[in-house]
Each structure stands twice: as C-alpha cells, then as structure tokens.
Motif scaffolding. Sequence first.
Motif, short mmCIF file in Angstrom:
data_model
loop_
_atom_site.label_atom_id
_atom_site.label_comp_id
_atom_site.label_asym_id
_atom_site.label_seq_id
_atom_site.Cartn_x
_atom_site.Cartn_y
_atom_site.Cartn_z
N UNK A 1 1.26 -1.20 0.15
CA UNK A 1 0.20 -0.31 -0.03
C UNK A 1 0.73 1.36 0.01
N UNK A 2 1.82 1.30 0.92
CA UNK A 2 3.12 2.72 0.78
C UNK A 2 3.03 2.54 -0.99
N UNK A 3 3.57 1.73 -1.70
CA UNK A 3 4.13 1.87 -2.87
C UNK A 3 2.85 2.29 -3.25
N UNK A 4 1.38 1.64 -3.17
CA UNK A 4 0.36 2.38 -4.35
C UNK A 4 -0.10 3.52 -3.56
N UNK A 5 0.19 4.23 -2.53
CA UNK A 5 0.10 5.98 -2.26
C UNK A 5 1.08 6.74 -3.01
N UNK A 6 2.39 5.74 -3.18
CA UNK A 6 2.83 6.58 -4.58
C UNK A 6 2.81 6.41 -5.87
N UNK A 7 2.70 5.50 -6.48
CA UNK A 7 1.75 5.56 -7.88
C UNK A 7 0.62 6.09 -8.31
N UNK A 8 -0.07 6.18 -6.89
CA UNK A 8 -1.62 7.19 -6.89
C UNK A 8 -1.69 8.81 -7.50
N UNK A 9 -0.41 8.84 -6.66
CA UNK A 9 -0.13 10.56 -6.39
C UNK A 9 1.01 10.68 -7.76
N UNK A 10 1.15 9.89 -8.46
CA UNK A 10 2.29 9.77 -9.72
C UNK A 10 3.38 10.65 -8.74
N UNK A 11 3.74 10.48 -8.15
CA UNK A 11 5.11 10.76 -7.44
C UNK A 11 6.53 11.14 -8.14
N UNK A 12 6.82 12.20 -7.88
CA UNK A 12 8.33 12.30 -8.82
C UNK A 12 9.50 11.66 -7.37
N UNK A 13 9.00 11.94 -6.64
CA UNK A 13 10.39 10.09 -5.39
C UNK A 13 9.28 9.65 -4.60
N UNK A 14 10.06 8.59 -4.17
CA UNK A 14 9.66 7.64 -2.83
C UNK A 14 10.89 7.95 -1.93
N UNK A 15 10.62 8.27 -0.73
CA UNK A 15 11.77 8.22 0.31
C UNK A 15 10.70 7.29 1.29
N UNK A 16 11.76 6.44 1.86
CA UNK A 16 11.38 5.86 3.13
C UNK A 16 12.38 5.84 3.88
N UNK A 17 12.16 5.64 5.71
CA UNK A 17 13.74 6.54 6.47
C UNK A 17 13.05 5.61 7.58
N UNK A 18 14.37 4.59 7.75
CA UNK A 18 14.05 3.60 8.36
C UNK A 18 15.55 3.95 9.59
N UNK A 19 15.65 2.64 10.45
CA UNK A 19 17.17 2.80 11.32
C UNK A 19 17.46 1.24 10.86
N UNK A 20 18.83 1.11 11.23
CA UNK A 20 19.62 -0.27 11.13
C UNK A 20 19.10 -0.70 12.22
N UNK A 21 20.54 -2.17 12.40
CA UNK A 21 20.16 -3.24 13.76
C UNK A 21 21.14 -4.04 12.57
N UNK A 22 21.75 -4.50 14.05
CA UNK A 22 23.27 -5.11 14.01
C UNK A 22 23.24 -6.19 15.15
N UNK A 23 23.94 -7.36 15.28
CA UNK A 23 24.86 -7.93 16.35
C UNK A 23 25.57 -7.81 16.87
N UNK A 24 26.64 -6.45 16.28
CA UNK A 24 27.71 -6.31 16.84
C UNK A 24 26.98 -4.26 16.77
N UNK A 25 28.64 -3.63 17.28
CA UNK A 25 28.19 -1.90 17.30
C UNK A 25 28.72 -1.64 15.67
N UNK A 26 28.45 -2.15 15.24
CA UNK A 26 28.10 -1.94 13.94
C UNK A 26 27.34 0.23 14.03
N UNK A 27 28.15 0.84 13.12
CA UNK A 27 27.52 2.05 12.96
C UNK A 27 27.13 3.35 11.99
N UNK A 28 27.08 3.41 11.56
CA UNK A 28 26.85 4.58 10.38
C UNK A 28 25.80 4.88 9.64
#
Length: 371
Positions: free
Chosen positions: A92-119
């Motif tokens: 549905x997230x993709x459908x929202x963008x397609x129906x809007x005839x969007x110029x950009x789609x930007x999805x924002x997240x945070x990462x995770x790892x078993x170590x102390x990886x960063x960046x």
Amino acid sequence: MQTKHNYIIVFLVFTFITSLTSLEPLHAQDDRFVVVLDAGHGGGDSGNIGNGYREKNIALKVTLQVGNALEKNPNIKVIYTRKTDVFIPLHKRATIANKADADLFVSIHCNAHGSQASGTETWVLGERNMARNFEVAKRENEVIFLEDNYEENYAGFDPSSPESTIAIGIEQEVYVEQSIILARKIEDNFIKKAKRKSRGLKQESLLVIRNTYMPSILVELGFLTNKKEGAYLNTKKGQSKMASAIKEAIIDYKKELDQNIGSYILGVDNDTKSIEVEEPIVIKGVTFKVQIAASSKALAPKAYNFKGLSGISRAKIGKIYKYFSGNTSDYTKVKKLQNEAKSKGYKDAFIVAYKNGNKIDVSDALKSASN
C-alpha cells in the motif's frame, strides 16, 4: 445597438482572459514536484528496538520533520504514507506513491546489527552484492508476514528466497540511475552537514520500493543497536540534523532537474578509461552517444539549448528526459564528442552504447572492437 453588442463581446473576451489568469495558479499547483515520504514500520510493527529505542517512532519523527521542511517550498507537494503510529502494508505504501504520480519515494528507517556497527546507509534497488546484503533485504521484507492476504498481495514473493529478491530489481531498472543520484546526495549531506559516519550507497532488492514507478530510496539513519548512535538518533537534535540533511538533498536533486544541470550526471560509464588513439575504432552494430544532461524539462533537442553541441537527441524515461550528443559507431569519434561536451561545461558527460536498440555496457561494446 451595435455599441451594446461590442460591449458584450469585450466583456466576454475579458471574462475569458480573466478565467485563464485565475486558473494559472491551479495549473501550477498540479505541476508541483511530488515527494512521498514513508516512515518505516508502525503500529504493531516496531521495527528494531536496539537499546530500547523503537525504530518506528524515530523514523516517524524524522519523516515528519523532513516533510514539514519541504512543505515550505510552494513548488513541492508532500504526501505521507503515515503520519501517526499505524501499520501500513508495504504494497500500500507503493500504491500511495503510484496513485500520486510521485516524482520521488523516500522511505526512512533505522538499522540494527549484532555488533556495535554504526553509520548511515542509503539503499536503492539492485542485484549487486546479493550474498553479503541479502540478510538486510530479508529483515526489511519479512514484515509482510504481518499483513493479511500477503500471499495474494505479493504474488508468491518469499522474503527467504534469493530468487524472489533478485527478480524485484528488473521492474525498476529505468529509475535506478536517478535513485542513485539522490542517494549519493543524501549520504554526502550526512557526512558534510550532519557530521555522521557514512557506510555509503547500497543496492539491494527491498520490497517497500519494488513497485514504485519513480526514483525510490530507503534511508537507514544509523544503528539503534550501537549505544552511542542509538542515543543520538533518539534526541531532538539528532533527528533534526538527519532530517535537514535529507531535505536539503531532495531540494538539490529537484533543483538540478529543474535547471537542466548537466554537471552531475551519474552513469556506470563515467570511469571508462580513455583510449588515446587517432585511428577510427568502428564497431559494427553498436551506436555510441554522449549523455550530457538529465532533466524534468522537455527542451527542444537543438544546439542552442546545449551550448552549441551538435547532434542532440532526447529520450524520455519515466518523468526524466535524457539528452545526448552524437550518434556514431566510431568510438574514437564519440570520445572526441565527449571531450567537446566537457569543454563546454558538461564536465561529467559520459559515453553510452546501444546495440539492437538496447543499452549495453561500453566495456562490452569495446570487447568486439577487434572482431
């Protein structure tokens, strides 16, 4: 009577002109640059909870800040897949963008790892580095199991299957180039403006952007599992810095499209080594061109629009117009055309090759030079 008739004509003409004038702002609104912002996870899907921080909450706060900043630009329209703590199925997230005839789609997240990886990381669709990066795609994609009728919505897609993730990238091949341009701008801003460590641009088959028919990226703000980075992303200051970096990258990306700037054109052939020869290198069945610009504007393919360069052609891919100089089977000649384009200000102009109407790698074309 004739005078009255003339008054009526003048009145009608005036009314018609006025109506055109009053409709112009509406038309301009319809032509706004549309950005769909997607805060990852939500509702019953918390995302990762490294160090007790909830990914869904941080992603939403940063997304709203990006949107609020972009909305101050009258030429940009912002659409959100969610503005509250609710669960939105990935399709549905993709459908929202397609129906809007969007110029950009930007999805924002945070990462995770078993170590102390960063960046930070910014992802676009692709099939590269499958073995190393498959687990990232699997983790982001397996949220579909929380959805009702996921078998129907995703047509048999299995997040545990490498074959499924490989197949995703084919649909969006035409948008990958523009996605990479934006992704690089965001990572550059994370380094230079937000002063964060960057793990760079990544390519993988992430389901949330598989069916969006526009340039699409997924941003990982950092690792919540890293004690220091997780704490930073949970602060108002940290969220504001990250949001500002993303916003400014989007503005810069749009500005280049609007102004038809040819000084930042991404292509896999940018690093093609020069062949310093004077003899013609004619490769039968292959056509070489020099890509000089990419823009949202449909300019006439005439020399006067491109600093006097000759042999201009134009191709439309999605909402983006690409402009080329030259059309030849002689690689030596196209190298001269590339140098000419660079001398006139298109410093990142690069060579592209076509065979039977399909784009191929320049390196593959050159392999047949001795045949």
